[in-house]
Structure formats: structure tokens, C-alpha cells
Design an enzyme around this catalytic site. Structure first.
Site, PDB file in Angstrom:
ATOM      1  N   ASP A 140       0.863  -1.178   0.000  1.00 14.75           N
ATOM      2  CA  ASP A 140       0.000   0.000   0.000  1.00 14.75           C
ATOM      3  C   ASP A 140       0.901   1.230   0.000  1.00 14.75           C
ATOM      4  O   ASP A 140       1.663   1.453   0.947  1.00 14.75           O
ATOM      5  CB  ASP A 140      -0.868  -0.039   1.272  1.00 14.75           C
ATOM      6  CG  ASP A 140      -2.177   0.697   1.105  1.00 14.75           C
ATOM      7  OD1 ASP A 140      -2.186   1.740   0.431  1.00 14.75           O
ATOM      8  OD2 ASP A 140      -3.185   0.233   1.677  1.00 14.75           O
ATOM      9  N   ASP A 241      -2.856   4.723  -2.398  1.00 15.63           N
ATOM     10  CA  ASP A 241      -3.809   5.365  -1.506  1.00 15.63           C
ATOM     11  C   ASP A 241      -4.220   6.745  -2.039  1.00 15.63           C
ATOM     12  O   ASP A 241      -3.368   7.527  -2.475  1.00 15.63           O
ATOM     13  CB  ASP A 241      -3.104   5.530  -0.141  1.00 15.63           C
ATOM     14  CG  ASP A 241      -4.025   5.988   0.963  1.00 15.63           C
ATOM     15  OD1 ASP A 241      -4.990   5.269   1.258  1.00 15.63           O
ATOM     16  OD2 ASP A 241      -3.774   7.074   1.522  1.00 15.63           O
ATOM     17  N   GLU A 283      -6.630   3.985  -5.752  1.00 14.97           N
ATOM     18  CA  GLU A 283      -7.852   4.355  -5.032  1.00 14.97           C
ATOM     19  C   GLU A 283      -8.288   5.734  -5.509  1.00 14.97           C
ATOM     20  O   GLU A 283      -7.550   6.702  -5.364  1.00 14.97           O
ATOM     21  CB  GLU A 283      -7.597   4.392  -3.525  1.00 14.97           C
ATOM     22  CG  GLU A 283      -8.871   4.674  -2.743  1.00 14.97           C
ATOM     23  CD  GLU A 283      -8.644   5.101  -1.294  1.00 14.97           C
ATOM     24  OE1 GLU A 283      -9.556   4.906  -0.475  1.00 14.97           O
ATOM     25  OE2 GLU A 283      -7.566   5.642  -0.975  1.00 14.97           O
ATOM     26  N   HIS A 357     -11.109  -1.802   4.282  1.00 17.05           N
ATOM     27  CA  HIS A 357     -10.900  -1.426   5.682  1.00 17.05           C
ATOM     28  C   HIS A 357     -11.567  -0.102   6.047  1.00 17.05           C
ATOM     29  O   HIS A 357     -11.481   0.326   7.197  1.00 17.05           O
ATOM     30  CB  HIS A 357      -9.398  -1.346   5.953  1.00 17.05           C
ATOM     31  CG  HIS A 357      -8.747  -0.281   5.130  1.00 17.05           C
ATOM     32  ND1 HIS A 357      -8.642  -0.368   3.752  1.00 17.05           N
ATOM     33  CD2 HIS A 357      -8.208   0.916   5.462  1.00 17.05           C
ATOM     34  CE1 HIS A 357      -8.063   0.722   3.292  1.00 17.05           C
ATOM     35  NE2 HIS A 357      -7.781   1.515   4.306  1.00 17.05           N
ATOM     36  N   ASP A 358     -12.160   0.573   5.075  1.00 13.71           N
ATOM     37  CA  ASP A 358     -12.830   1.850   5.342  1.00 13.71           C
ATOM     38  C   ASP A 358     -14.350   1.729   5.302  1.00 13.71           C
ATOM     39  O   ASP A 358     -15.048   2.711   5.532  1.00 13.71           O
ATOM     40  CB  ASP A 358     -12.427   2.897   4.289  1.00 13.71           C
ATOM     41  CG  ASP A 358     -10.939   3.231   4.318  1.00 13.71           C
ATOM     42  OD1 ASP A 358     -10.348   3.199   5.413  1.00 13.71           O
ATOM     43  OD2 ASP A 358     -10.378   3.522   3.243  1.00 13.71           O
TER      44      ASP A 358
HETATM   45  C1  GLC Z   1      -7.444   6.065   2.208  1.00 17.90           C
HETATM   46  C2  GLC Z   1      -7.322   4.884   3.128  1.00 17.90           C
HETATM   47  C3  GLC Z   1      -7.805   5.288   4.478  1.00 17.90           C
HETATM   48  C4  GLC Z   1      -6.942   6.413   4.986  1.00 17.90           C
HETATM   49  C5  GLC Z   1      -6.903   7.571   3.994  1.00 17.90           C
HETATM   50  C6  GLC Z   1      -5.778   8.514   4.309  1.00 17.90           C
HETATM   51  O1  GLC Z   1      -8.752   6.414   1.973  1.00 17.90           O
HETATM   52  O2  GLC Z   1      -7.975   3.781   2.603  1.00 17.90           O
HETATM   53  O3  GLC Z   1      -7.822   4.221   5.386  1.00 17.90           O
HETATM   54  O4  GLC Z   1      -7.420   6.881   6.206  1.00 17.90           O
HETATM   55  O5  GLC Z   1      -6.691   7.126   2.683  1.00 17.90           O
HETATM   56  O6  GLC Z   1      -4.545   7.907   4.031  1.00 17.90           O
END
Ligand code: GLC
Ligand code: CA
Length: 585
Positions: A140, A241, A283, A357-358
Site C-alpha cells: 500500500d 492510496d 484508489e 478497511h474503510d
Molecule cells: C485512504 C485509506 C484510508 C486512509 C486515507 C488517508 O482512503 O484507505 O484508510 O485513512 O486514505 O490515508
């Protein structure tokens, strides 16, 4: 608890492996990572197109040393389990050195492992051991921001002349008068004052996650060198990310999809990813289908695929927050999947996911986590795994793990805790805030993996960092790997089917019965086969809207034992058929 009757996870797994050697042997026929043939290099044959990726949230997966926090050695000990499931790659949420303000999404050293998770050597061992199980490790990459404890930031805040100053985004100002009214995703303003240098720095997430300045070519070079170093360690790819936020222009209020975003991505890809046979997934909360075609252009100029959320955010009302609960609109879900499947066909590549995980657990969201937990979890799996794209399974999804409902003291997530504080201050009712957290809070997905029905669900011998979901006695891996009708077995079968029939990868999508208010049905078709998926999305019986169900072909998988071909679909019933078009020579 009767210790003797507790079946441990490893004993159960052994049984499965012995009874299932066909699959284990099949798995070892897969190509080794290094061996890339000329054919593999063409877009058509990219390995990640028929791969299934499993996401691990390391702190909640498996704890090897009893400190209550999952770690790399814990993951190594579960590689057999992952191989039995049949997945091809693991996306590992961040394990680099981090003060853990946002559970590792705040990195203070991109080239070392946080001691909480192990050592760099453990990471190397994990990569090697995973390879023996035919599993690639996807790191990641958190490139939009670093931790404020990263040496770059420590230097940057010393003076405006410091060589690292320009690695971050600064604005002059006076204390108390913010550069503008932009807000951070975890609450509060997006600007933080540093009195020593009389400047504000910009942060889209927490105060401890200062945004990196991608306008600076020196910073970009450092990032490329770091990525190439990880490629040299043998990782199988990267998840990027919040990558759509790197090209921010705060003076114009721009966070996502900044004007230079795709220029940056093309440079990044050329300097790093294109040198190896990797999977890269970005993402991108703000991607629409047109942007997705840029990210995942088959010419390989940016990334392999996009990870976008339009099918997740359906209940979000414009101008409101995700916490403002609204009903889930089924017609919109169908429309969104239809549009993405059709638009990206031969023009790009999408990720297929329900969870990460979110996000809250899918069975508690679109499914039914009580009476029809098993049926609805399988239905959602069958629906997703028949689509075009690369499926992701988030740890515990393959067991039908559910949301939790804690009191506020038991939550750990920074976003949840900030929300609670902010809404209390705004005068919201405590119960109402908790309702939102129960439905949408990120800790729903972060409770420890439920391995067996023993103490702490087999996750740790110590005190878990976050409470375990009390339903682990009924929902756990040990029980499901032995049960032919489990959710685990359904996922395992779906993964095998994807590898068996190319129609899963290339078949063209067509939505059926668009107007039906309870059924989601579609076909995927190539020159040899037609795949048909029919799902009842609700907890009541409904008519099968397909004209002649008996013409559907061979039943590949379903979620009821006695699936017949009648025109009735039972609660959450899902069927997947394959019809041979008779073209094979
Ligand atoms: C992404 C991650 C999340 C994190 C955010 C900031 O959305 O999936 O868990 O808090 O980025 O890095
Ligand atoms: Ca540990």
C-alpha cells in the site's frame, strides 16, 4: 468453554488440505512470478485480469507474539489458508514505520517496517514464503501525504530555506487567519499553523498527515527511488492510496482530480511500474467512467486498474456527509454497475469489491446479517464475482463477518472518534451519532479476523487492540473450511471458476431485466460461452423474471442446496449458469 471440543483452526485446515489435494496441485501449476513470457506481456494476457486479490488489514489479521496486534509473522502463518482459498495476491494495508495516527496511513519511513508488525527481514520472508504459495504481495503506497514525524517533514518545518521545505504544501499567513476555509477529511480545518516559521501547512486528512507537494520534482524523484527499491524486493504490485488527491491546488480549492494528476501518474508509471510485471491499483473516490479509462488505459501508461466507489456511495445525498443515513437505492445500484461494466469494456479495467478497511461489512449493508446471513453473503459474492474486473476479497468477507455495535469507548478509528466529538459539539444526540457509527464506521471492518471459536477467536493469545466481534463462536474460519456449504466454500469455488472459464475475464456484459425491482440479472458472453447470473436482492420470494429459466445452461454455483429451474427465486437466491454455445471445435 469446553477446551477439548474447540476445533482449532490449524487442525481444521489440515483436514481440508488432505481432502482437497486436487486444488492444491492445481494451484502449484500456476506460473512462477519471475517467468514472464512474451505472451504475458501483452495486455490481453495480464496475470491480474483473472487474479483474485485478498486484502489484509495487518493489525487485525493474525497476531504471532501475543501483544494483541496482528503482524507479519502472523500473516506468514496463514499463507496455507490463503492458498486454500485460492487467491493470487494479497494487498497489504500499510506496514511501514508509522506513529499509527491513522493505523499506518501516516508513514514516517517508507523503507522500513513498523516494529509493531515486525522487521524488514520479516517482510522479505513474507514475500518469499508467499511466492511459494503462489501469492504475490501488493504494498500500500501512501503518496499523498506522509506522517508529520517523517524526517522530511521534521526538516521541512525548520525553516523556509530548508531543502525539504518544499516537499510539503505551505502558505504564509497570520495565526488565526486560515489561508482558506478548506476542511480536512477527518474533521477540522485543512490548515495547521507552525509558529516557528509563521506558515500554515496543508493536510487533507489528520494534522499528523501533512500533504506532500507533487509539484516538486525532487520529491517525485525520491518517491520513484523508494518504489523501485520495493520493486527490487520482489513485491507483486502496489495499491495507491487516495491517488486522485496528489495533484491538489489548495488556492483554487482543488483536492481531487487536479489538472496535473494524469501527467504525474504517467511520469510515476514510466519511472517505476512499467519496469516490471506488476499490478497497480489506484484508489480514486472521484473517478467517473471517463477518468477511469485514463487511469487504466490498456496502453499501460498509468495503472492497471482503478478502485472507485460509485457503487458504494449510492446512499450519499449531495451536500450531506456519509454519516447522514439514507436508504439504499437498489435501482441505482443496478444502473451504476451497468454503466461501469459497459463503459470500461475493452477500454479500461475496474476493481470489483464490496468491502475494504474503510467500509462497513457488506452482509450488514446490502445483505441480511441475521436470518439470511449465509444466503445473502453468498448472493453478494456470486453477483460480484461474475462481473468483469479484478475481484477483491477483504479479510473476513469470505466468512460473512458482520458489522459490530460498540459503545463509543470501544472504538479506535480516528475518523470515528473525531466525528463523535464534532457532532456532540454541534448538538447531535448521542444515540443518533452512534447509529451512524454502527452503520458506517470504519471499525466495522477492523475487528479481528475470526479464526476459530477459541479464546479471542484464535486471533491473539493476548488482549486484542480492538474488541472482537462477539459472534465469533458461530462465524469463524475453522468451522467454515470444513463445511461444504459455507460462505468460504462459495468464495473458493467462485475463484476456481474464474480460472477455468475465460468468459469471466473477457465476456461482454449485458444487464437483463433492468426494470425489475428485486432482481439483479446479467449475462457475460464471449464466442464460446454465455454466463448468466440471477440474484434476488431481498428477503422475500420473488418471481424469476427470465422468460425460460430452463434454457439457462449448466448450473455452476448457487446458494441453495436444491436449486431447481422454476420461475421462483427464494430470499436472496443467486444462481450462476453457463451455456456452451456449441462453437468449440
Ligand atoms: C485512504 C485509506 C484510508 C486512509 C486515507 C488517508 O482512503 O484507505 O484508510 O485513512 O486514505 O490515508
Ligand atoms: Ca503482534
Amino acid at each position: 468453554m469446553d477446551k477439548m471440543s474447540t476445533k482449532t483452526y490449524s487442525a481444521a485446515l489440515k483436514l481440508v488440505k488432505e481432502s482437497d489435494s486436487r486444488f492444491i496441485n492445481g494451484a502449484s501449476d500456476r506460473k512462477e512470478h519471475g517467468a514472464m513470457t512474451e505472451k504475458d506481456k501483452t495486455y490481453q494476457n495480464k496475470w491480474w485480469k483473472n487474479a483474485v486479490i485478498y486484502q489484509i488489514y495487518p493489525r487485525s489479521f493474525a497476531d504471532s507474539n501475543g501483544d494483541g496486534i496482528g503482524d507479519l509473522k502472523g500473516i506468514i502463518s496463514k499463507l496455507d489458508y490463503l492458498e486454500t482459498l485460492g487467491i493470487d495476491a494479497v494487498w497489504l494495508s500499510p506496514v511501514c514505520k508509522s506513529p499509527q495516527d491513522d493505523n499506518g496511513y501516516d508513514i514516517s519511513d517508507y523503507q522500513d517496517i513498523d516494529p509493531m508488525f515486525g522487521t524488514l527481514q520479516d517482510m522479505e520472508t513474507l514475500i518469499k514464503e508467499a511466492e511459494k504459495h503462489h501469492i504475490r504481495i501488493i504494498m500500500d503506497l501512501v503518496l499523498n501525504h506522509s506522517s508529520d514525524e517523517h524526517p522530511w517533514f521534521q526538516e521541512a518545518k525548520k525553516s523556509k530555506e530548508n531543502p525539504y521545505h518544499d516537499y510539503y504544501v505551505w502558505r504564509d499567513g497570520t495565526e488565526g487567519t486560515l489561508p482558506n476555509d478548506m476542511r480536512a477529511a477527518f474533521g477540522g480545518p485543512a490548515w495547521e499553523w507552525v509558529p516557528e516559521i509563521q506558515q500554515y501547512y496543508f493536510h487533507q486528512f489528520s494534522v499528523k498527515q501533512p500533504d506532500l507537494n507533487w509539484e516538486n520534482p525532487k520529491l517525485r524523484r525520491e518517491i520513484y527511488d523508494m518504489i523501485n527499491w520495493w520493486i527490487g524486493k520482489g513485491v507483486g504490485g502496489f495499491r495507491l492510496d487516495v491517488i486522485d488527491q496528489i495533484a491538489k491546488e489548495p488556492d483554487r480549492g482543488i483536492t481531487g482530480n487536479g489538472p496535473r494528476l494524469h501527467e504525474f501518474l504517467r511520469e510515476l508509471s514510466k519511472e517505476t511500474f512499467q519496469k516490471a510485471d506488476l499490478v497497480t491499483v489506484g484508489e480514486a473516490w472521484g473517478a467517473d467512467t471517463e477518468l477511469a479509462k485514463l487511469y487504466s488505459n490498456p496502453d499501460n501508461s498509468e495503472l492497471s486498474m482503478v478502485f472507485q466507489f460509485e457503487h458504494i456511495c449510492l446512499d450519499q445525498v449531495p451536500g450531506k456527509e456519509k454519516w447522514d443515513l439514507a436508504p439504499l437505492p437498489f435501482p441505482k445500484l443496478k444502473e451504476v454497475f451497468d454503466r461501469w461494466q459497459t463503459s470500461l469494456y475493452e477500454k479500461g479495467w475496474n476493481s470489483l469489491f464490496w468491502n475494504n478497511h474503510d467500509l462497513p461489512r457488506i452482509v450488514s449493508r446490502w445483505g441480511n446479517d441475521e436470518k439470511y446471513r449465509v444466503e445473502s453473503a453468498k448472493m453478494l459474492a456470486i453477483l460480484l464475482h461474475g462481473l468483469q474486473g479484478t475481484p477483491y476479497i477483504y479479510q473476513g468477507e469470505e466468512l460473512g463477518m458482520t458489522n459490530i455495535q460498540y459503545e463509543i469507548e470501544d472504538y479506535r478509528d480516528i475518523e470515528t472518534l473525531n466525528l463523535y466529538r464534532e457532532r456532540l459539539e454541534k448538538g447531535y444526540d448521542k444515540e443518533e451519532i452512534l447509529r451512524s457509527i454502527h452503520a458506517k464506521g470504519r471499525d466495522n471492518a477492523r475487528t479481528p479476523m475470526q479464526w476459530d471459536d477459541g479464546e479471542n477467536a484464535g486471533f491473539t493469545t493476548g488482549k486484542p487492540w480492538i474488541k472482537i466481534n462477539p459472534n465469533y463462536k458461530e462465524i469463524n474460519a475453522a468451522e467454515q473450511i470444513e463445511d461444504e456449504n459455507s460462505i468460504f466454500k462459495c468464495y473458493q469455488k467462485l475463484i476456481r471458476l474464474r480460472k477455468e472459464y475465460p468468459v469471466f475475464v473477457d465476456g461482454e456484459f449485458r444487464m437483463l431485466c433492468k426494470e425489475d425491482e428485486a432482481v439483479f440479472a446479467y449475462t457475460r458472453e464471449d464466442k464460446d460461452f454465455r454466463l448468466l447470473v440471477i440474484c434476488n436482492f431481498y428477503d422475500r420470494t420473488t418471481a424469476n423474471p427470465l422468460k425460460k429459466p430452463e434454457d439457462s445452461g449448466k448450473l455452476l454455483i448457487s446458494n441453495y442446496k436444491d436449486t431447481d429451474r422454476t420461475g421462483i427465486l427464494r430470499p436472496y437466491e443467486a444462481r450462476m449458469y453457463l451455456m456452451d454455445k456449441g462453437n468449440a471445435t
